[in-house]
Design a protein around this motif. Sequence first.
Motif, mmCIF file in Angstrom:
data_model
loop_
_atom_site.group_PDB
_atom_site.id
_atom_site.type_symbol
_atom_site.label_atom_id
_atom_site.label_comp_id
_atom_site.label_asym_id
_atom_site.label_seq_id
_atom_site.Cartn_x
_atom_site.Cartn_y
_atom_site.Cartn_z
ATOM 1 N N UNK A 273 60.996 69.054 79.112
ATOM 2 C CA UNK A 273 59.886 68.111 79.097
ATOM 3 C C UNK A 273 58.929 68.435 80.240
ATOM 4 N N UNK A 274 57.676 68.054 80.082
ATOM 5 C CA UNK A 274 56.694 68.281 81.129
ATOM 6 C C UNK A 274 56.724 67.186 82.178
ATOM 7 N N UNK A 275 57.300 66.039 81.830
ATOM 8 C CA UNK A 275 57.355 64.919 82.767
ATOM 9 C C UNK A 275 58.418 63.943 82.285
ATOM 10 N N UNK A 276 59.302 63.535 83.164
ATOM 11 C CA UNK A 276 60.382 62.636 82.769
ATOM 12 C C UNK A 276 59.874 61.242 82.404
ATOM 13 N N UNK A 277 58.721 60.866 82.920
ATOM 14 C CA UNK A 277 58.184 59.542 82.608
ATOM 15 C C UNK A 277 57.760 59.417 81.156
ATOM 16 N N UNK A 278 57.636 60.555 80.449
ATOM 17 C CA UNK A 278 57.270 60.514 79.044
ATOM 18 C C UNK A 278 58.440 60.374 78.110
ATOM 19 N N UNK A 279 59.655 60.260 78.673
ATOM 20 C CA UNK A 279 60.870 60.226 77.863
ATOM 21 C C UNK A 279 61.544 58.868 78.019
ATOM 22 N N UNK A 280 62.119 58.348 76.929
ATOM 23 C CA UNK A 280 62.826 57.068 76.978
ATOM 24 C C UNK A 280 63.928 57.128 78.027
ATOM 25 N N UNK A 281 63.861 56.245 78.997
ATOM 26 C CA UNK A 281 64.780 56.286 80.135
ATOM 27 C C UNK A 281 66.231 56.100 79.721
ATOM 28 N N UNK A 282 66.472 55.441 78.580
ATOM 29 C CA UNK A 282 67.846 55.215 78.127
ATOM 30 C C UNK A 282 68.581 56.515 77.844
ATOM 31 N N UNK A 283 67.830 57.569 77.544
ATOM 32 C CA UNK A 283 68.445 58.858 77.225
ATOM 33 C C UNK A 283 69.263 59.388 78.394
ATOM 34 N N UNK A 284 68.895 59.027 79.620
ATOM 35 C CA UNK A 284 69.545 59.576 80.810
ATOM 36 C C UNK A 284 70.643 58.674 81.372
ATOM 37 N N UNK A 285 70.868 57.516 80.777
ATOM 38 C CA UNK A 285 71.752 56.524 81.395
ATOM 39 C C UNK A 285 73.210 56.615 80.969
ATOM 40 N N UNK A 286 73.477 57.240 79.838
ATOM 41 C CA UNK A 286 74.792 57.057 79.235
ATOM 42 C C UNK A 286 75.608 58.329 79.067
ATOM 43 N N UNK A 287 75.238 59.397 79.750
ATOM 44 C CA UNK A 287 76.007 60.625 79.631
ATOM 45 C C UNK A 287 75.868 61.461 80.894
ATOM 46 N N UNK A 288 76.634 62.529 80.972
ATOM 47 C CA UNK A 288 76.554 63.433 82.120
ATOM 48 C C UNK A 288 75.265 64.239 82.049
ATOM 49 N N UNK A 289 74.694 64.506 83.213
ATOM 50 C CA UNK A 289 73.379 65.136 83.229
ATOM 51 C C UNK A 289 73.261 66.116 84.393
ATOM 52 N N UNK A 290 72.634 67.260 84.113
ATOM 53 C CA UNK A 290 72.271 68.236 85.143
ATOM 54 C C UNK A 290 70.763 68.436 85.050
ATOM 55 N N UNK A 291 70.075 68.318 86.178
ATOM 56 C CA UNK A 291 68.615 68.384 86.170
ATOM 57 C C UNK A 291 68.122 69.682 86.788
ATOM 58 N N UNK A 292 67.202 70.337 86.075
ATOM 59 C CA UNK A 292 66.568 71.574 86.535
ATOM 60 C C UNK A 292 65.090 71.282 86.791
ATOM 61 N N UNK A 293 64.629 71.637 87.983
ATOM 62 C CA UNK A 293 63.225 71.432 88.330
ATOM 63 C C UNK A 293 62.540 72.790 88.463
#
Length: 265
Positions: A141-161
Motif C-alpha cells: 500500500x502507498x499509505x496505511x491510512x488508506x486501509x481498513x484498520x481492522x485488517x491489522x488488529x487480528x493477526x500476526x504482522x511484519x511491517x516493511x517500510x
Amino acid sequence: MFPPSITNLLLQEGQRFQINNNFVEALGTGIVCCVASARGGKTSLAYVMLDYVIRYTKRPVILDSFPQKVIDEGVPEHWKGRVFNTPFSQIATVNEPAVWLVDDSGTHYNSRDSMGGGKLLARTAGILSHFGGGMTVIFTTQLLSGVDVSFFRYTNMATIIRYVDSDVLKHERNEWKELVQEGQYQLNRVSSGRCLDYFWSGKDRQLVRVHFPDWLNKKVDPIKADLMSRPMRYHTVEDKERMIKGGSKVVKKSKTDKNKENMTE
C-alpha cells in the motif's frame, strides 16, 4: 535473505529456521505489509519475497486478480505451475497454505469502501490461520491510512517500510506515523533518492539490503520486467473501470486455474 519476523510468515507452518543460532518453527500465517510511495519498489520487493517462497517452500502463490497475460508471459520460468491469479474474494475456495500478493491495496481495498474489498480484508484477517492450513498475505500500500484498520488488529504482522514521499507521510495515521518516519530516517542514513536498495523492517528494527533478480531488470528483458512491475496496466479497459468503480474483477478460468482445481481436489 530476510529478518526473522518476515521469514516466520513466508515459510510454511512448522518449517525450521535459525534465529541467533537457535532453530525455531515458522508460524506460516499472517500479514507482511509493505509501505511505499508510487514507484517506491514495493511490488518488486514483494516478488523477491514470493521468489523465496517458491524456492524454499511448497506453498502455492496467488497474485490477487492479476491479468492472465502477466501470469502467462511475465512470471519467470521457475514460477510456472506454482502461481495463480485467484481473486482474494474467493479465498474460501483455496484449500492450501497459499501466500497471497494483494497489491496496491490502498486503491482496491480502500478503508472508505464500506461494502467492498476493504471490509473483506478486515473480515478475513483474523481467520487466515484457519484457511488452507494457514495463509500469508503480502500486502502493499502507498499509505496505511488508506486501509481498513481492522485488517491489522487480528493477526500476526511484519511491517516493511520503503520510501514514502514527505507530502504523503503527513496524512499517515497517528499510530503508524512514527514507524514510517523512523523508516525514512533509517533509509536515508544508508541510501538516497527512493532508497530502492534497502528496506526497514519495523518489527525487527533492522535495515535490510535488497537484491533484485535479473528477471526484474529492464535491461535484461524490458517486456517481462514491465509486465511484472506494472501488472495492472495489462487489464482490459473494462476491468480497469470495474476496479475504479469498486466492482469485483472476474478472472476467466485458465489452464493455471484448472491445474489448481485439480491440485486442491
